[in-house]
Design an enzyme around this catalytic site. Structure first.
Site, short mmCIF file in Angstrom:
data_model
loop_
_atom_site.label_atom_id
_atom_site.label_comp_id
_atom_site.label_asym_id
_atom_site.label_seq_id
_atom_site.Cartn_x
_atom_site.Cartn_y
_atom_site.Cartn_z
N LYS A 49 -11.85 -2.82 1.10
CA LYS A 49 -12.15 -1.45 1.49
C LYS A 49 -11.78 -0.49 0.36
CE LYS A 49 -9.92 1.85 3.73
NZ LYS A 49 -10.53 3.11 3.22
N GLY B 104 -1.84 2.56 -3.23
CA GLY B 104 -1.97 3.87 -2.60
C GLY B 104 -0.62 4.51 -2.38
N THR C 83 3.02 5.75 -0.77
CA THR C 83 4.18 5.02 -0.29
C THR C 83 4.25 5.00 1.23
OG1 THR C 83 5.43 5.48 -2.31
CG2 THR C 83 6.71 4.94 -0.36
N ALA C 84 3.90 6.10 1.89
CA ALA C 84 3.95 6.14 3.35
C ALA C 84 2.97 5.15 3.95
CB ALA C 84 3.65 7.56 3.85
N THR C 85 1.77 5.06 3.37
CA THR C 85 0.79 4.09 3.85
C THR C 85 1.27 2.67 3.59
OG1 THR C 85 -0.97 5.68 3.37
CG2 THR C 85 -1.64 3.41 3.75
N GLU D 62 1.28 -1.69 -4.40
CA GLU D 62 1.50 -0.84 -5.59
C GLU D 62 1.41 0.59 -5.11
OE1 GLU D 62 1.45 1.62 -8.23
OE2 GLU D 62 -0.65 1.06 -8.55
N CYS E 53 -0.99 7.18 -11.06
CA CYS E 53 0.36 6.89 -10.59
C CYS E 53 1.33 6.71 -11.76
CB CYS E 53 0.37 5.66 -9.70
SG CYS E 53 -0.32 4.18 -10.47
N GLU F 246 6.27 13.11 -5.14
CA GLU F 246 5.05 12.86 -5.90
C GLU F 246 4.01 13.94 -5.60
OE1 GLU F 246 2.39 9.01 -7.07
OE2 GLU F 246 2.76 9.31 -4.93
#
Length: 479
Positions: A173, A226, A228-230, A248, A282, A383
């Site tokens: 995806k 993507g 960090t929360a995800t 990552e 990133c 971030e």
């Protein structure tokens, strides 16, 4: 233009026939639709991948290599088309996509097409026990690859290429914000003769399509790049299902500049490491720490160079800074600039939206430099992921090392010095997965890539990626 899912080698509408608008960041207009894929679409993609797995996993290494290298060659042959598509979808300058994104995507396929032919298993003779152990490296099966919007095809292929090389089949995806080049990749794969069902690309939201991939009981590994929360959410779902995870995630990378550096090289590279791809990488050095003895000079010279950067339409060859990826992301970045001011930060340049003539509804922002009084402020701890950097002086190696490490992230760090002993000390103590010394973004695809702390789990790149996408099985034979 309507993008379609790529399942079992065919392009098809979502089963629900529900769609999501796809925006052009340079003018703020909808220019197409993408599938709002459901669990049913993911299941169909999984079944296609499962059906193809036996044949693909037993395909010779030479044949897999040949197909991956053919994909690479076709990407290079279609460089202009893919670069323009990437630019339109993401907002980055066409010149950047043509010089970096698409060539790197092609390199990913070529590298792993070659690497798989050199990926060797191990054997160990058990002396005195009349036995030999050998370790098989077998493909996992069907794996899930989920990629971000900042380097769309670049990072999409960074996951897919090693997964395919290792003999897996993939349900992938791309970001719903930047789906175009992933869609076009399906055409390339068909032209290259990739077996139907080996790669399946489903489009949609992370909360629905992505969720269906990570919670699928028979998708045995997830590679995600993507936020960090995800990443934390994926781990929460996937870990109890005992899936392999490569995450990552975010970064808040220090750029540490000592007075003994090669000043002009440092200055030019620091402008690039701050604002390349609109700061939406990133690995950008978003916290700049400068030794106090050269701080005043650096501040003057750096701001002067940043003011010379041209914000403009991505198709303009003179553009240095294109459009940010979306309206919501632009607003997020602007909010952080306000936060910086509230925390007594000084805006040295930038900070304002830009009206590009003829594209007034595009998502443009001036490259922004903020002088901060302390590393404890939110803009130095969180971030931002946009064309915004902070600068502040430091007095000692110990102080800057403490500040560099005092964030929850640990992806990369950049160090500017010609002192070898300092280089060795600092590189050893910086909490980061990657340390660049007197350079930035110099990548060798053989090396491990990833971060520590909240910047992720696992490593990608080189044989590390091939190890991730295989399961080791030890066989012990007594003779």
């Amino acid at each position: 233009m309507n993008i379609k899912n790529y399942i079992n080698g065919n392009f098809q509408n979502p089963i629900s026939n529900e769609w999501i608008d796809n925006y052009n960041p340079s003018n703020g207009e909808v220019y197409g639709e993408i599938p709002n894929s459901s669990k049913a679409d993911v299941e169909e993609a999984y079944k296609a991948a499962k059906s193809a797995f036996k044949q693909w996993s037993q395909t010779t290494l030479e044949e897999r290599s040949r197909i991956l290298i053919k994909i690479s060659e076709l990407l290079e042959a279609n460089l202009q088309r893919f670069a323009e598509a990437e630019s339109k979808d993401n907002g980055k300058p066409v010149a950047l996509a043509k010089a970096v994104d698409i060539p790197r995507a092609a390199s990913n396929f070529r590298f792993f097409g070659n690497a798989i032919t050199q990926f060797a298993s191990e054997s160990h003779e058990s002396v005195g026990q009349n036995a030999i152990n050998y370790t098989l490296r077998q493909p996992i099966g069907v794996v899930g690859c989920i990629s971000p919007w900042n380097l769309p095809l670049y990072l999409f292929t960074w996951k897919i290429a090693p997964a395919l090389a290792a003999g897996n089949c993939v349900v992938a995806k791309p970001s719903e914000v930047t789906p175009m080049t992933a869609y076009l990749l399906g055409e390339i794969c068909n032209e290259a003769g990739l077996l139907k069902g080996v790669l399946n690309i489903v489009h949609g939201l992370g909360t629905t399509t992505g969720q269906a991939i990570i919670e699928h009981p028979d998708i045995k590994a997830i590679s995600f790049t993507g936020g960090t929360a995800t990443g934390a959410h994926i781990a929460k779902v996937a870990a109890p299902m005992f899936k392999k995870l490569s995450l990552e995630l975010g970064g808040k990378n220090p750029n540490i500049i000592f007075a003994d550096c090669d000043y002009e090289d440092m200055l030019n590279t620091t402008v690039r490491s701050s604002f390349a791809n609109q700061g939406q990488i990133c690995l950008c050095g978003s916290r700049i720490f400068v030794e106090a003895t050269i701080y005043k000079k650096f501040k003057t010279d750096f701001v002067e160079k940043v003011k010379q950067l041209k914000v403009g339409h991505p198709s303009d060859s003179k553009t240095n800074i294109g459009a940010l990826v979306s309206k919501s992301h632009l607003e997020k970045v602007k909010d952080y600039i306000k936060i910086a001011e509230e925390e007594n930060g000084v805006i040295l340049c930038g900070g304002q939206e830009v009206n590009v003539q003829g594209y007034e509804n595009g998502y443009y922002l001036e490259p922004t430099v903020i002088e901060v009084p302390t590393d404890e402020c939110r803009v130095n701890q969180e971030e931002i992921f946009g064309p915004v950097v902070t600068i502040m002086p430091f007095n000692s190696e110990e102080d800057v090392l403490q500040m560099a490490n005092k964030v929850k992230y640990g992806l990369s760090a950049t160090l500017w010095t010609n002192d070898l002993k300092r280089t060795m000390r600092m590189s050893n103590q910086l909490q980061a997965g990657i340390v660049w010394v007197n350079t930035w973004m110099m990548r060798d695809l053989r090396t491990p890539f990833g971060g520590v702390k909240a910047s992720g789990v696992g490593r990608e790149g080189g044989f590390e990626a091939l190890r991730f996408f295989t399961e080791p099985k030890n066989v012990c034979i007594k003779y």
